[in-house]
Write a protein that holds these residues in place. Sequence first.
Motif, PDB file in Angstrom:
ATOM      1  N   PRO A  52       0.612  -1.586   0.316  1.00 48.30           N
ATOM      2  CA  PRO A  52      -0.293  -0.202  -0.245  1.00 48.30           C
ATOM      3  C   PRO A  52       0.693   1.130  -0.087  1.00 48.30           C
ATOM      4  CG  PRO A  52      -0.195  -1.096   1.995  1.00 48.30           C
ATOM      5  CD  PRO A  52       0.180  -2.096   0.847  1.00 48.30           C
ATOM      6  N   PRO A  56      -0.622   3.619  -4.510  1.00 45.31           N
ATOM      7  CA  PRO A  56      -2.243   3.801  -4.131  1.00 45.31           C
ATOM      8  C   PRO A  56      -2.982   2.712  -4.376  1.00 45.31           C
ATOM      9  CG  PRO A  56      -1.773   5.220  -5.283  1.00 45.31           C
ATOM     10  CD  PRO A  56      -0.900   3.637  -5.288  1.00 45.31           C
ATOM     11  N   LEU A  68      -2.860   2.849   7.014  1.00 44.86           N
ATOM     12  CA  LEU A  68      -1.198   3.267   6.274  1.00 44.86           C
ATOM     13  C   LEU A  68      -0.550   3.191   7.260  1.00 44.86           C
ATOM     14  CD1 LEU A  68      -1.013   3.529   3.170  1.00 44.86           C
ATOM     15  CD2 LEU A  68      -0.852   5.423   2.904  1.00 44.86           C
ATOM     16  N   HIS A  69      -1.008   4.269   7.992  1.00 44.36           N
ATOM     17  CA  HIS A  69      -0.339   4.838   9.219  1.00 44.36           C
ATOM     18  C   HIS A  69       0.673   3.652   9.908  1.00 44.36           C
ATOM     19  CE1 HIS A  69      -2.704   8.706   8.457  1.00 44.36           C
ATOM     20  NE2 HIS A  69      -1.643   9.093   9.452  1.00 44.36           N
ATOM     21  N   ARG A  72       2.778   1.950   8.077  1.00 48.54           N
ATOM     22  CA  ARG A  72       4.246   2.736   8.158  1.00 48.54           C
ATOM     23  C   ARG A  72       5.245   2.491   9.120  1.00 48.54           C
ATOM     24  NH1 ARG A  72       8.384   4.861   9.212  1.00 48.54           N
ATOM     25  NH2 ARG A  72       9.220   7.033   8.961  1.00 48.54           N
ATOM     26  N   LEU A 152      15.822   3.896   3.789  1.00 45.28           N
ATOM     27  CA  LEU A 152      13.825   4.334   3.390  1.00 45.28           C
ATOM     28  C   LEU A 152      13.496   4.397   5.688  1.00 45.28           C
ATOM     29  CD1 LEU A 152      12.907   2.549   0.380  1.00 45.28           C
ATOM     30  CD2 LEU A 152      13.686   4.687   1.243  1.00 45.28           C
ATOM     31  N   TRP A 153      14.086   3.692   6.153  1.00 40.82           N
ATOM     32  CA  TRP A 153      13.312   3.590   7.239  1.00 40.82           C
ATOM     33  C   TRP A 153      13.822   5.234   8.107  1.00 40.82           C
ATOM     34  CZ3 TRP A 153      14.137  -1.238  11.475  1.00 40.82           C
ATOM     35  CH2 TRP A 153      13.551  -0.353  12.864  1.00 40.82           C
ATOM     36  N   SER A 155      15.016   7.808   6.416  1.00 42.85           N
ATOM     37  CA  SER A 155      15.425   8.411   5.085  1.00 42.85           C
ATOM     38  C   SER A 155      15.300   9.769   5.443  1.00 42.85           C
ATOM     39  CB  SER A 155      14.362   8.672   4.497  1.00 42.85           C
ATOM     40  OG  SER A 155      13.070   9.825   4.942  1.00 42.85           O
ATOM     41  N   THR A 156      15.341  10.677   6.812  1.00 37.50           N
ATOM     42  CA  THR A 156      15.968  11.658   6.214  1.00 37.50           C
ATOM     43  C   THR A 156      17.393  11.769   7.052  1.00 37.50           C
ATOM     44  OG1 THR A 156      14.540  11.953   9.325  1.00 37.50           O
ATOM     45  CG2 THR A 156      13.455  13.287   6.666  1.00 37.50           C
TER      46      THR A 156
ATOM     47  N   ALA B 114       1.408   8.167  -0.011  1.00 41.83           N
ATOM     48  CA  ALA B 114       0.236   8.897   0.811  1.00 41.83           C
ATOM     49  C   ALA B 114      -0.878   9.177   0.661  1.00 41.83           C
ATOM     50  CB  ALA B 114       0.855   8.900   2.667  1.00 41.83           C
ATOM     51  N   PRO B 115      -1.845   8.834  -0.224  1.00 42.07           N
ATOM     52  CA  PRO B 115      -3.077   9.760  -0.713  1.00 42.07           C
ATOM     53  C   PRO B 115      -3.246  10.625   0.246  1.00 42.07           C
ATOM     54  CG  PRO B 115      -3.748   7.124  -0.854  1.00 42.07           C
ATOM     55  CD  PRO B 115      -2.433   7.616  -0.086  1.00 42.07           C
ATOM     56  N   PRO B 130      -1.251  17.136   7.674  1.00 46.62           N
ATOM     57  CA  PRO B 130      -1.203  15.715   8.254  1.00 46.62           C
ATOM     58  C   PRO B 130      -2.469  14.553   8.588  1.00 46.62           C
ATOM     59  CG  PRO B 130      -1.018  17.910   9.843  1.00 46.62           C
ATOM     60  CD  PRO B 130      -1.930  18.149   7.882  1.00 46.62           C
ATOM     61  N   ASP B 131      -2.801  15.040   8.694  1.00 47.08           N
ATOM     62  CA  ASP B 131      -4.489  13.496   8.907  1.00 47.08           C
ATOM     63  C   ASP B 131      -4.539  12.667   7.539  1.00 47.08           C
ATOM     64  OD1 ASP B 131      -6.187  14.742  10.572  1.00 47.08           O
ATOM     65  OD2 ASP B 131      -7.785  15.386   9.152  1.00 47.08           O
ATOM     66  N   ALA B 132      -3.621  12.834   6.685  1.00 45.10           N
ATOM     67  CA  ALA B 132      -3.469  11.458   5.675  1.00 45.10           C
ATOM     68  C   ALA B 132      -1.328  10.801   6.086  1.00 45.10           C
ATOM     69  CB  ALA B 132      -3.476  11.754   4.274  1.00 45.10           C
ATOM     70  N   CYS B 133      -0.573  12.662   6.457  1.00 46.22           N
ATOM     71  CA  CYS B 133       0.593  12.146   5.725  1.00 46.22           C
ATOM     72  C   CYS B 133       1.105  10.732   7.433  1.00 46.22           C
ATOM     73  CB  CYS B 133       1.333  13.187   6.771  1.00 46.22           C
ATOM     74  SG  CYS B 133       2.846  13.644   6.724  1.00 46.22           S
ATOM     75  N   ILE B 134       2.368   9.910   6.866  1.00 44.27           N
ATOM     76  CA  ILE B 134       2.100   8.827   7.070  1.00 44.27           C
ATOM     77  C   ILE B 134       4.041   9.323   7.747  1.00 44.27           C
ATOM     78  CG2 ILE B 134       0.695   7.429   6.217  1.00 44.27           C
ATOM     79  CD1 ILE B 134       3.233   6.096   4.758  1.00 44.27           C
ATOM     80  N   GLY B 135       4.621  10.430   6.895  1.00 52.54           N
ATOM     81  CA  GLY B 135       5.398  10.636   8.049  1.00 52.54           C
ATOM     82  C   GLY B 135       6.612   9.645   7.577  1.00 52.54           C
ATOM     83  N   CYS B 136       6.748   9.730   6.281  1.00 52.28           N
ATOM     84  CA  CYS B 136       8.058   8.371   5.127  1.00 52.28           C
ATOM     85  C   CYS B 136       9.102   9.731   5.502  1.00 52.28           C
ATOM     86  CB  CYS B 136       7.113   7.468   4.791  1.00 52.28           C
ATOM     87  SG  CYS B 136       6.223   8.569   3.129  1.00 52.28           S
ATOM     88  N   GLY B 137       9.034  10.344   4.824  1.00 51.40           N
ATOM     89  CA  GLY B 137       9.993  11.252   4.567  1.00 51.40           C
ATOM     90  C   GLY B 137      10.611  11.393   3.287  1.00 51.40           C
ATOM     91  N   TYR B 150      10.607  16.597   8.977  1.00 50.90           N
ATOM     92  CA  TYR B 150      10.195  15.603   9.872  1.00 50.90           C
ATOM     93  C   TYR B 150      10.024  15.880  11.611  1.00 50.90           C
ATOM     94  CZ  TYR B 150       9.247  10.906  11.092  1.00 50.90           C
ATOM     95  OH  TYR B 150       8.949   9.926  13.053  1.00 50.90           O
ATOM     96  N   LYS B 156       5.055  13.808  12.188  1.00 45.98           N
ATOM     97  CA  LYS B 156       4.625  14.047  10.746  1.00 45.98           C
ATOM     98  C   LYS B 156       5.942  14.988   9.753  1.00 45.98           C
ATOM     99  CE  LYS B 156       0.272  12.353  11.817  1.00 45.98           C
ATOM    100  NZ  LYS B 156      -0.308  11.504  10.979  1.00 45.98           N
ATOM    101  N   MET B 157       5.931  15.209   8.230  1.00 38.94           N
ATOM    102  CA  MET B 157       5.878  15.887   8.237  1.00 38.94           C
ATOM    103  C   MET B 157       5.568  17.523   7.882  1.00 38.94           C
ATOM    104  SD  MET B 157       8.619  14.235   7.026  1.00 38.94           S
ATOM    105  CE  MET B 157       9.579  15.437   5.940  1.00 38.94           C
TER     106      MET B 157
END
Lengths: 227, 290
Positions: A52, A56, A68-69, A72, A152-153, A155-156, B114-115, B130-137, B150, B156-157
């Motif tokens: 996912p 999408p 999705l959270h 992640r 990627l985990w 990534s920042t 993230a859609p 932020p509701d949809a952000c998963i903070g993946c970067g 981040y 969240k970003m």
Amino acid sequence: MTDFAAGAAPPRTAPQENTVWNGKLVRHSAASRVIHWTVALFFFLALFTGMPIWSPIFSWMGNLMGGLHVCRWLHPWVACAFFVATIVMWTHWHADMKMTEADRGWFGPKLIEYLKFSGEDPNVGKYNGGQKLFFWFALLDAILLLLTGIVLWFSTSFGAGLREASILLHDVAFILFGVAIVAHIYLGTAAEPGTFTAMSRGTVSKAWARLHHGKWYREVTGEEKRR
Amino acid sequence: MATTQQGMEIRQSSASLRGTATGARKLPVVAKYIDTTICIGCKACEVACAEWNDLPPVQTEQRGSYQTMPTLHAQYWNLIKFNEIEIGDSLAWLMRKDQCMHCADPGCLRACPAPGAIVQYENGIVDVNPDACIGCGLCETGCPFDVPRYHARTGKMAKCTLCVDRASVGLEPACIKACPTGTLHFGNKNAMLEMAEHRVDQLHKNGFPAAAVYDPPGVGGTSVVTILAYGDHPEWYGLPKDPSVPASVRFWKRVLKPVGLIAMAGAVVAAVGHYLTVGPKEPKDQERPS
């Protein structure tokens, strides 16, 4: 082959690998099967939490995992478990999976020949070249997925070049695994009836062993080569 | 932003197909106007940004210049960058307001998986939801200006919203409101570009022959129109010379993903086809496999 007194039930203790037991050949010990299914479990958890995020189109998988959270957060951890399980699998199986002279050419002409299902090389041992290739591919791909996945985990914490390379390589590694796992599942189930029990109950029929792994069959049963 | 702005028309949304645009209304694209030549580095915009957006203070960092901290922060979306450049035997002390550039072709939005986590409104503002952000970067990898940050506590970003909450009700962004020198203006992008061209003409006549407007075409232009006295050297201001969405990110999204999908679907189709045409391989003996 063990003889049992008439009427006595055969022992239910875990049978030894590469023996004949209850008229069947023992292909995988309980340890092998537990390891295999542990790898498989974490593979699919990683797949269902990763796809996912990948596209999408597979958001329904994300819904199954809790959103999705959750994906992640969960994906890196189940992926780590997958990697550890893969390493355990490697220590457990690598001796059996050594490529030999006879396995040469499996990644190419022999694979095409094999997929025609026209006949079987009677000199195939416990694992054929394709199975061995898949084993080593899975190991190397797992390492690649781990290394790029760590970038990627977090990534920042990494530089732009490394992040960009990891995005692409993580994708390539996953796509290769996706294609390979389809072949693995197909060949282990529908394509070759009788194969799945090797990984479920641990045993295969004599006819199956004779057809798919002639050399292994003769080694285990002590039978002579036919014809 | 707490959520995407009510009533704001969305032009495009991350990880979404067409159809996420919420309306047919075509709103004028807005832009910030930044004239770096008259910026005095007072940092009023930094304070106004933190205040309007309720951003808790971040520890500052002294590195031998007036700059508040080395780079943008998840709780510090507006930072004046101070650069000292030696030109011949003289020194230029260059100040530039660093924040999200609100690209017309936003790399962050392209890279986001993230859609709806990154949206671009019809007026050109790029916002994180932020509701949809998963903070993946991944947005950070997509951004050619190194802007999204981040936020460790929220996961969240975060970045400049161009005060979309103010802009959507006809107010200018907080930073613009605070600027005492006329460095900052806000309005329709066309109007800002016109003003900028006028100012650049002035600079050309006043000893800055290389003065130029920074509105990089590689990202489709930005909703931040920056006037640089040394327009031939944007890197002196910490701006990339010819920014674009990284080729790797474009390749990843536009080539690798479709190819991967086709490859994996192809593997399934091939397996089914193989089963139908070649069929299963079964032992020929009378003994059936279990």
